[in-house]
Enzyme design. Structure first.
Site, PDB file in Angstrom:
ATOM      1  N   LYS A   1      35.230  39.871  43.575  1.00 42.82           N
ATOM      2  CA  LYS A   1      35.358  38.429  43.661  1.00 42.82           C
ATOM      3  C   LYS A   1      36.564  38.026  44.503  1.00 42.82           C
ATOM      4  CE  LYS A   1      33.915  38.353  38.851  1.00 42.82           C
ATOM      5  NZ  LYS A   1      34.434  38.126  37.471  1.00 42.82           N
TER       6      LYS A   1
ATOM      7  N   ASP B   1      44.216  48.770  48.708  1.00 41.62           N
ATOM      8  CA  ASP B   1      45.193  49.488  47.908  1.00 41.62           C
ATOM      9  C   ASP B   1      45.043  50.983  48.241  1.00 41.62           C
ATOM     10  OD1 ASP B   1      47.084  49.768  45.869  1.00 41.62           O
ATOM     11  OD2 ASP B   1      45.581  49.929  44.311  1.00 41.62           O
TER      12      ASP B   1
ATOM     13  N   PHE C   1      52.228  44.531  42.116  1.00 36.68           N
ATOM     14  CA  PHE C   1      50.949  43.964  41.707  1.00 36.68           C
ATOM     15  C   PHE C   1      50.972  42.462  41.967  1.00 36.68           C
ATOM     16  CE2 PHE C   1      47.479  42.521  39.119  1.00 36.68           C
ATOM     17  CZ  PHE C   1      46.516  43.463  39.437  1.00 36.68           C
ATOM     18  N   VAL C   2      50.097  42.013  42.832  1.00 36.75           N
ATOM     19  CA  VAL C   2      50.105  40.608  43.226  1.00 36.75           C
ATOM     20  C   VAL C   2      48.866  39.879  42.698  1.00 36.75           C
ATOM     21  CG1 VAL C   2      51.512  40.984  45.276  1.00 36.75           C
ATOM     22  CG2 VAL C   2      49.034  41.172  45.459  1.00 36.75           C
TER      23      VAL C   2
ATOM     24  N   ASP D   1      43.386  38.887  40.928  1.00 35.94           N
ATOM     25  CA  ASP D   1      43.474  38.628  39.486  1.00 35.94           C
ATOM     26  C   ASP D   1      44.317  39.645  38.742  1.00 35.94           C
ATOM     27  OD1 ASP D   1      41.494  40.776  39.852  1.00 35.94           O
ATOM     28  OD2 ASP D   1      41.170  40.560  37.696  1.00 35.94           O
TER      29      ASP D   1
ATOM     30  N   GLU E   1      38.120  41.492  52.941  1.00 32.49           N
ATOM     31  CA  GLU E   1      38.694  41.956  51.675  1.00 32.49           C
ATOM     32  C   GLU E   1      39.955  41.168  51.348  1.00 32.49           C
ATOM     33  OE1 GLU E   1      38.558  43.201  48.972  1.00 32.49           O
ATOM     34  OE2 GLU E   1      38.019  45.302  48.851  1.00 32.49           O
ATOM     35  N   ASP E   2      40.281  41.101  50.067  1.00 29.77           N
ATOM     36  CA  ASP E   2      41.537  40.464  49.672  1.00 29.77           C
ATOM     37  C   ASP E   2      42.712  41.410  49.911  1.00 29.77           C
ATOM     38  OD1 ASP E   2      40.622  42.221  47.701  1.00 29.77           O
ATOM     39  OD2 ASP E   2      40.939  40.854  46.028  1.00 29.77           O
TER      40      ASP E   2
ATOM     41  N   ARG F   1      43.067  33.897  39.701  1.00 29.00           N
ATOM     42  CA  ARG F   1      42.382  33.900  40.995  1.00 29.00           C
ATOM     43  C   ARG F   1      42.453  32.537  41.674  1.00 29.00           C
ATOM     44  NH1 ARG F   1      39.291  38.656  41.449  1.00 29.00           N
ATOM     45  NH2 ARG F   1      38.314  39.406  39.559  1.00 29.00           N
TER      46      ARG F   1
HETATM   47  P1  IMP Z   1      41.208  50.156  46.474  1.00 26.45           P
HETATM   48  O1  IMP Z   1      39.828  50.735  46.396  1.00 26.45           O
HETATM   49  O2  IMP Z   1      42.211  50.942  45.700  1.00 26.45           O
HETATM   50  O3  IMP Z   1      41.661  49.898  47.892  1.00 26.45           O
HETATM   51  O4  IMP Z   1      41.145  48.826  45.655  1.00 26.45           O
HETATM   52  C1  IMP Z   1      40.959  47.642  46.212  1.00 26.45           C
HETATM   53  C2  IMP Z   1      40.690  46.571  45.179  1.00 26.45           C
HETATM   54  O5  IMP Z   1      41.559  46.643  44.024  1.00 26.45           O
HETATM   55  C3  IMP Z   1      41.020  45.266  45.842  1.00 26.45           C
HETATM   56  O6  IMP Z   1      39.917  44.779  46.554  1.00 26.45           O
HETATM   57  C4  IMP Z   1      41.437  44.400  44.689  1.00 26.45           C
HETATM   58  O7  IMP Z   1      40.291  43.774  44.167  1.00 26.45           O
HETATM   59  C5  IMP Z   1      42.055  45.359  43.693  1.00 26.45           C
HETATM   60  N1  IMP Z   1      43.545  45.340  43.810  1.00 26.45           N
HETATM   61  C6  IMP Z   1      44.335  46.249  44.389  1.00 26.45           C
HETATM   62  N2  IMP Z   1      45.636  45.917  44.333  1.00 26.45           N
HETATM   63  C7  IMP Z   1      45.677  44.728  43.695  1.00 26.45           C
HETATM   64  C8  IMP Z   1      46.764  43.836  43.331  1.00 26.45           C
HETATM   65  O8  IMP Z   1      47.953  44.043  43.585  1.00 26.45           O
HETATM   66  N3  IMP Z   1      46.389  42.708  42.686  1.00 26.45           N
HETATM   67  C9  IMP Z   1      45.089  42.413  42.390  1.00 26.45           C
HETATM   68  N4  IMP Z   1      44.076  43.200  42.720  1.00 26.45           N
HETATM   69  C10 IMP Z   1      44.352  44.361  43.359  1.00 26.45           C
HETATM   70 MG    MG Z   2      38.629  43.226  46.271  1.00 23.59          MG
END
Ligand code: IMP
Ligand code: MG
Length: 180
Positions: free
Chosen positions: A45, A104, A153-154, A160, A100-101, A166
């Site tokens: 989301k 990570d 963590f943002v 969220d 993407e938001d 959100r």
């Molecule tokens: P990845 O697969 O580890 O790159 O995870 C990505 C997803 O984890 C992002 O699209 C976010 O939805 C969530 N995420 C990662 N870091 C944060 C954060 O600091 N705050 C909120 N959501 C996060």
């Molecule tokens: Mg995401």
């Protein structure tokens, strides 16, 4: 209500104005790079507010679609990702832009890139508002990046903590007392 409001924010790192300016900057680059139609795929989301602001500033014909995925941060470095909601349009032969938001570990995105490639997208690029390079497990080629951030963590502007925050119009760092 004590919990889950903007009093829980330790520090605002990007204001609504910063985010609006960044959307303009990214949309300008995207508009210059594409001359035909773009299929913009938002990852639910978290990418929703960013995608809404971004596409309104893009000057190419845009088709909007969404995917929802769930990633399990297990023990393997490959990471297991499951599609909860798939696209409703075909991407074969299309120029696709994933929005993407935040990136990570990169596990979610690397999986999605493979899926969309295997469906025959003509081109595939990624636009992320935020990235945390320090946490990366999978190397991904990301063409459009809003901001690089530290390993905090943002929340806000789509992101969220336990599904809350959100709707905040800015991005902030959550106060530790919220999750302690
Ligand atoms: P990845 O697969 O580890 O790159 O995870 C990505 C997803 O984890 C992002 O699209 C976010 O939805 C969530 N995420 C990662 N870091 C944060 C954060 O600091 N705050 C909120 N959501 C996060
Ligand atoms: Mg995401």
């Amino acid at each position: 209500m004590e919990k889950f409001n903007d009093g829980d924010i330790k520090e605002v790192i990007y204001t609504a104005e910063d985010l609006d300016n960044k959307c303009s900057e990214l949309a300008e680059r995207i508009s210059a790079d594409y001359d035909g139609e773009i299929v913009v795929v938002g990852i639910l989301k978290g990418a929703m507010p960013f995608m809404i602001d971004l596409v309104r500033k893009i000057k190419a014909p845009v088709i909007i679609d969404f995917m929802d995925v769930k990633s399990y941060d297990g023990t393997t470095t490959t990471g297991e990702v499951r599609i909860l909601k798939d696209l409703s349009v075909k991407v074969e032969g299309k120029d696709v832009l994933i929005v993407e938001d935040i990136i990570d570990t990169g596990l979610t995105l690397s999986y999605l890139i493979e899926v969309l490639k295997s469906r025959g997208a003509k081109s595939l690029n990624v636009c992320t508002l935020l990235t945390k390079p320090a946490r990366r497990k999978k190397d991904i080629n990301v063409k459009y990046v809003g901001f690089e951030i530290e390993d905090n963590f943002v929340i806000g502007y789509g992101m969220d903590y336990n599904e809350y925050y959100r709707n905040l119009p800015y991005i902030g760092i959550l106060d530790e007392r919220v999750y302690k």
